[in-house]
Scaffold this active site. Structure first.
Site, PDB file in Angstrom:
ATOM      1  N   ARG A  56       1.009  -1.224   0.092  1.00  0.00           N
ATOM      2  CA  ARG A  56      -0.069  -0.648  -0.237  1.00  0.00           C
ATOM      3  C   ARG A  56       0.740   1.191  -0.136  1.00  0.00           C
ATOM      4  O   ARG A  56       0.802   1.949   1.018  1.00  0.00           O
ATOM      5  CB  ARG A  56      -0.760  -0.072   0.941  1.00  0.00           C
ATOM      6  CG  ARG A  56      -2.541  -0.745   0.788  1.00  0.00           C
ATOM      7  CD  ARG A  56      -3.344  -1.156   1.881  1.00  0.00           C
ATOM      8  NE  ARG A  56      -4.727  -1.092   1.763  1.00  0.00           N
ATOM      9  CZ  ARG A  56      -6.001  -1.125   2.617  1.00  0.00           C
ATOM     10  NH1 ARG A  56      -5.688  -1.248   3.578  1.00  0.00           N
ATOM     11  NH2 ARG A  56      -7.073  -1.621   1.820  1.00  0.00           N
ATOM     12  N   GLN A 114      -0.809   2.686  -5.438  1.00  0.00           N
ATOM     13  CA  GLN A 114      -1.800   2.846  -5.550  1.00  0.00           C
ATOM     14  C   GLN A 114      -3.199   2.386  -6.426  1.00  0.00           C
ATOM     15  O   GLN A 114      -3.604   1.796  -6.553  1.00  0.00           O
ATOM     16  CB  GLN A 114      -1.952   4.115  -5.382  1.00  0.00           C
ATOM     17  CG  GLN A 114      -2.930   4.611  -4.489  1.00  0.00           C
ATOM     18  CD  GLN A 114      -2.657   6.781  -4.119  1.00  0.00           C
ATOM     19  OE1 GLN A 114      -2.168   6.735  -4.551  1.00  0.00           O
ATOM     20  NE2 GLN A 114      -3.736   6.316  -3.155  1.00  0.00           N
ATOM     21  N   ASP A 158      -3.953  -1.322  -6.472  1.00  0.00           N
ATOM     22  CA  ASP A 158      -4.359  -1.496  -4.858  1.00  0.00           C
ATOM     23  C   ASP A 158      -5.979  -2.233  -5.401  1.00  0.00           C
ATOM     24  O   ASP A 158      -6.528  -1.560  -5.091  1.00  0.00           O
ATOM     25  CB  ASP A 158      -4.158  -0.562  -4.055  1.00  0.00           C
ATOM     26  CG  ASP A 158      -4.819  -0.741  -2.216  1.00  0.00           C
ATOM     27  OD1 ASP A 158      -4.810  -2.127  -2.662  1.00  0.00           O
ATOM     28  OD2 ASP A 158      -4.713  -0.218  -2.047  1.00  0.00           O
ATOM     29  N   SER A 181      -8.570  -2.305  -2.045  1.00  0.00           N
ATOM     30  CA  SER A 181      -8.891  -0.923  -2.134  1.00  0.00           C
ATOM     31  C   SER A 181      -9.878  -0.801  -3.508  1.00  0.00           C
ATOM     32  O   SER A 181     -11.086  -0.341  -2.365  1.00  0.00           O
ATOM     33  CB  SER A 181      -8.627   0.264  -2.205  1.00  0.00           C
ATOM     34  OG  SER A 181      -7.163   0.250  -0.824  1.00  0.00           O
ATOM     35  N   TYR A 205      -1.241   1.553   9.658  1.00  0.00           N
ATOM     36  CA  TYR A 205      -2.230   0.344  10.191  1.00  0.00           C
ATOM     37  C   TYR A 205      -3.432   0.498  11.828  1.00  0.00           C
ATOM     38  O   TYR A 205      -2.155   0.669  12.734  1.00  0.00           O
ATOM     39  CB  TYR A 205      -2.642  -0.951  10.334  1.00  0.00           C
ATOM     40  CG  TYR A 205      -2.437  -1.009   8.539  1.00  0.00           C
ATOM     41  CD1 TYR A 205      -3.731  -0.724   7.421  1.00  0.00           C
ATOM     42  CD2 TYR A 205      -1.343  -0.971   7.885  1.00  0.00           C
ATOM     43  CE1 TYR A 205      -3.226  -0.596   5.778  1.00  0.00           C
ATOM     44  CE2 TYR A 205      -0.919  -0.979   6.636  1.00  0.00           C
ATOM     45  CZ  TYR A 205      -1.885  -1.146   5.350  1.00  0.00           C
ATOM     46  OH  TYR A 205      -2.052  -1.216   4.145  1.00  0.00           O
TER      47      TYR A 205
HETATM   48  P1  NAD Z   1      -9.452  -0.851   6.526  1.00  0.00           P
HETATM   49  O1  NAD Z   1      -8.091  -1.478   6.711  1.00  0.00           O
HETATM   50  O2  NAD Z   1      -9.174   0.053   5.004  1.00  0.00           O
HETATM   51  O3  NAD Z   1     -10.669  -0.399   6.780  1.00  0.00           O
HETATM   52  C1  NAD Z   1     -10.161  -0.526   8.484  1.00  0.00           C
HETATM   53  C2  NAD Z   1     -10.577   0.453   9.096  1.00  0.00           C
HETATM   54  O4  NAD Z   1     -11.073  -0.713  10.596  1.00  0.00           O
HETATM   55  C3  NAD Z   1      -9.752   0.710   9.689  1.00  0.00           C
HETATM   56  O5  NAD Z   1      -9.719   2.704   8.981  1.00  0.00           O
HETATM   57  C4  NAD Z   1      -9.519   0.720  11.352  1.00  0.00           C
HETATM   58  O6  NAD Z   1      -8.718   2.293  11.725  1.00  0.00           O
HETATM   59  C5  NAD Z   1     -10.581   0.337  11.562  1.00  0.00           C
HETATM   60  N1  NAD Z   1     -10.895  -0.393  12.811  1.00  0.00           N
HETATM   61  C6  NAD Z   1      -9.527  -1.272  13.122  1.00  0.00           C
HETATM   62  N2  NAD Z   1      -9.978  -1.765  15.239  1.00  0.00           N
HETATM   63  C7  NAD Z   1     -11.260  -0.709  14.504  1.00  0.00           C
HETATM   64  C8  NAD Z   1     -12.313  -0.866  16.033  1.00  0.00           C
HETATM   65  N3  NAD Z   1     -12.158  -1.464  16.939  1.00  0.00           N
HETATM   66  N4  NAD Z   1     -12.978   0.200  15.775  1.00  0.00           N
HETATM   67  C9  NAD Z   1     -12.977   1.360  15.225  1.00  0.00           C
HETATM   68  N5  NAD Z   1     -12.741   0.959  13.690  1.00  0.00           N
HETATM   69  C10 NAD Z   1     -11.433   0.201  13.896  1.00  0.00           C
HETATM   70  O7  NAD Z   1     -10.373  -2.275   5.301  1.00  0.00           O
HETATM   71  P2  NAD Z   1     -11.555  -2.041   4.372  1.00  0.00           P
HETATM   72  O8  NAD Z   1     -10.217  -2.263   2.775  1.00  0.00           O
HETATM   73  O9  NAD Z   1     -11.772  -1.199   4.043  1.00  0.00           O
HETATM   74  O10 NAD Z   1     -12.593  -3.759   4.558  1.00  0.00           O
HETATM   75  C11 NAD Z   1     -12.570  -3.127   5.534  1.00  0.00           C
HETATM   76  C12 NAD Z   1     -13.283  -4.537   5.860  1.00  0.00           C
HETATM   77  O11 NAD Z   1     -14.346  -5.574   4.818  1.00  0.00           O
HETATM   78  C13 NAD Z   1     -12.273  -6.142   5.389  1.00  0.00           C
HETATM   79  O12 NAD Z   1     -13.438  -6.830   6.542  1.00  0.00           O
HETATM   80  C14 NAD Z   1     -12.381  -6.699   4.783  1.00  0.00           C
HETATM   81  O13 NAD Z   1     -12.720  -7.941   4.572  1.00  0.00           O
HETATM   82  C15 NAD Z   1     -14.252  -6.618   4.230  1.00  0.00           C
HETATM   83  N6  NAD Z   1     -14.897  -6.352   3.085  1.00  0.00           N
HETATM   84  C16 NAD Z   1     -15.729  -7.070   2.473  1.00  0.00           C
HETATM   85  C17 NAD Z   1     -16.324  -7.139   1.388  1.00  0.00           C
HETATM   86  C18 NAD Z   1     -17.260  -8.111   1.539  1.00  0.00           C
HETATM   87  O14 NAD Z   1     -17.472  -8.530  -0.182  1.00  0.00           O
HETATM   88  N7  NAD Z   1     -18.087  -8.336   2.019  1.00  0.00           N
HETATM   89  C19 NAD Z   1     -15.165  -6.885   0.393  1.00  0.00           C
HETATM   90  C20 NAD Z   1     -14.043  -5.726   0.664  1.00  0.00           C
HETATM   91  C21 NAD Z   1     -14.160  -5.943   1.738  1.00  0.00           C
END
Ligand code: NAD
Length: 383
Positions: A128, A133, A136, A139, A235
């Protein structure tokens, strides 16, 4: 050099790794592109569109797997029911394979590719960094998923999102609470705001507070924020049990008032943190909805079941998996552009493979090293 694009065989997968627009760009760069017939059909890209872009169409997957120098896919290689064979076993020895492959070099797919002396690049491992970018895909797919999760929530909710002034009276806007304001969360906030909902969000990284506010949402839990919650690379860190309890107390009252809760909180490499307890669900209003995007990694809500919809205490809980496959056209287009950027980084001006490990993107993305990696072994041994 021949780029191969097979049809995805994973159940429910509708995306295609390369769309005609990208096929055309690869052809212009001096590469040949071979696409399995029907590969783009579920994303509404016809064989004719690929032909018009300069690609050739293969009658079946075996032809693509056995001929390609570089295979571009969405999903990891798996058993193909149509061919009665594992995709990895069909890849030409020494070829390059690129897809979402995870990070485990001991996974079944990785081991099979290694046995074929295939060099495998995993889209999850693309660094990342600013230079990477445009490659990615995690993202870009998270952004698609955050958008779609919001729409799924809006569909299941028995309420309007926006404030409505009608002859039958005024209807208050829906309230949305978003856990996690990373890529998916910010897209969910933006989408719910566009639909007219009142949005609140929380995260533990101080840097995102302003981003949340700039989208017109209210940031909740600012008192909890402190720089110690951020690991190297920016992160989030896993919270201690005390911090988690404090966070729950801070958000519980807001969650109670929400019509829709969208969960996207994630800590890299960890099981999803549980942020919505069974008691919090019980305290929510009847008919409210939770869309838990973290379902596949255990769920941010204690009651989420991956891939299914459940109703607990009259709260509808969705644990959708593979949301990007529900928006196949644009998800394929974005993924394809990410792949194009990655491929152009390991192809030289003459259109030949140049998987140079001095380049951090090639090196970091590589899950399985094969003979296609040129000087890497020598450079590494020397250092
Ligand atoms: P990301 O890492 O960009 O964002 C995750 C966010 O969660 C971060 O900003 C982090 O600071 C925050 N976080 C961590 N612990 C926390 C807490 N205790 N309280 C509040 N916030 C907290 O990840 P992303 O790319 O946005 O993905 C988010 C989620 O969605 C992941 O679990 C990913 O696997 C999932 N996802 C699911 C699908 C689907 O089809 N269901 C598709 C894409 C991503």
């Amino acid at each position: 050099m021949l780029i191969g694009v097979p049809r995805e065989v994973a159940p429910g997968e509708t995306r295609v790794a390369v769309v005609p627009e990208t096929a055309g760009k690869l052809v212009k760069a001096g590469l040949q592109v071979l696409v399995e017939t029907g590969a783009g059909a579920r994303a509404h890209f016809t064989d004719e569109a690929y032909r018009a872009a300069g690609a050739s169409i293969a009658a079946d997957a075996r032809e693509v797997f056995t001929k390609a120098d570089v295979l571009l896919k969405v999903q990891e290689p798996m058993q193909s029911p149509a061919l009665g064979a594992h995709e990895a076993d069909m890849v030409r020895e020494g070829a390059v394979y690129v897809s979402f492959l995870g990070r485990d070099p001991e996974s079944e797919a990785a081991k099979k590719l290694k046995a074929r002396k295939v060099t495998a690049l995993s889209m999850e491992m693309v660094p990342r960094t600013s230079r990477a970018q445009k490659m990615d895909a995690l993202s870009s797919m998270a952004s698609v998923a955050g958008y779609k999760a919001s729409l799924l929530g809006a569909l299941r909710l028995g309420k309007f999102f926006p404030l409505m002034m009608t002859a039958a009276g005024t209807i208050a806007p829906s309230r949305v609470f978003v856990f996690g304001a990373g890529v998916a969360g910010l897209q969910a906030i933006a989408t719910c705001r566009r639909l007219g909902a009142v949005v609140e969000a929380t995260d533990i990284r101080p840097a995102v507070k302003e981003e949340v506010q700039s989208l017109g949402a209210t940031f909740v839990g600012a008192e909890l924020l402190d720089a110690s919650m951020v690991a190297a690379g920016g992160y989030a860190k896993e919270l201690t049990p005390e911090q988690r309890e404090k966070q729950r107390q801070m958000v519980a009252e807001r969650v109670k008032l929400a019509d829709l809760v969208i969960c996207t909180a994630a800590v890299p490499g960890r099981k999803a943190p549980v942020l919505v307890t069974a008691q919090m669900v019980k305290d929510m209003r009847p008919g409210s909805v939770i869309v838990d995007m973290a379902a596949e990694s255990g769920g941010n809500c204690e009651l989420t079941k991956a891939g299914v919809e459940t109703i607990e205490h009259d709260v509808i809980i969705l644990g959708p998996v593979n949301l990007p496959a529900q928006l196949p056209l644009h998800a394929s287009q974005m993924y394809s552009r990410n792949l194009h950027a990655l491929v152009m980084n390991f192809v030289n001006k003459e259109g030949q493979l140049n998987l140079d490990f001095a380049d951090d993107i090639n090196r970091d993305s590589c899950l399985v090293k094969g003979p296609a990696v040129k000087e890497a072994a020598a450079t590494e041994k020397a250092s």
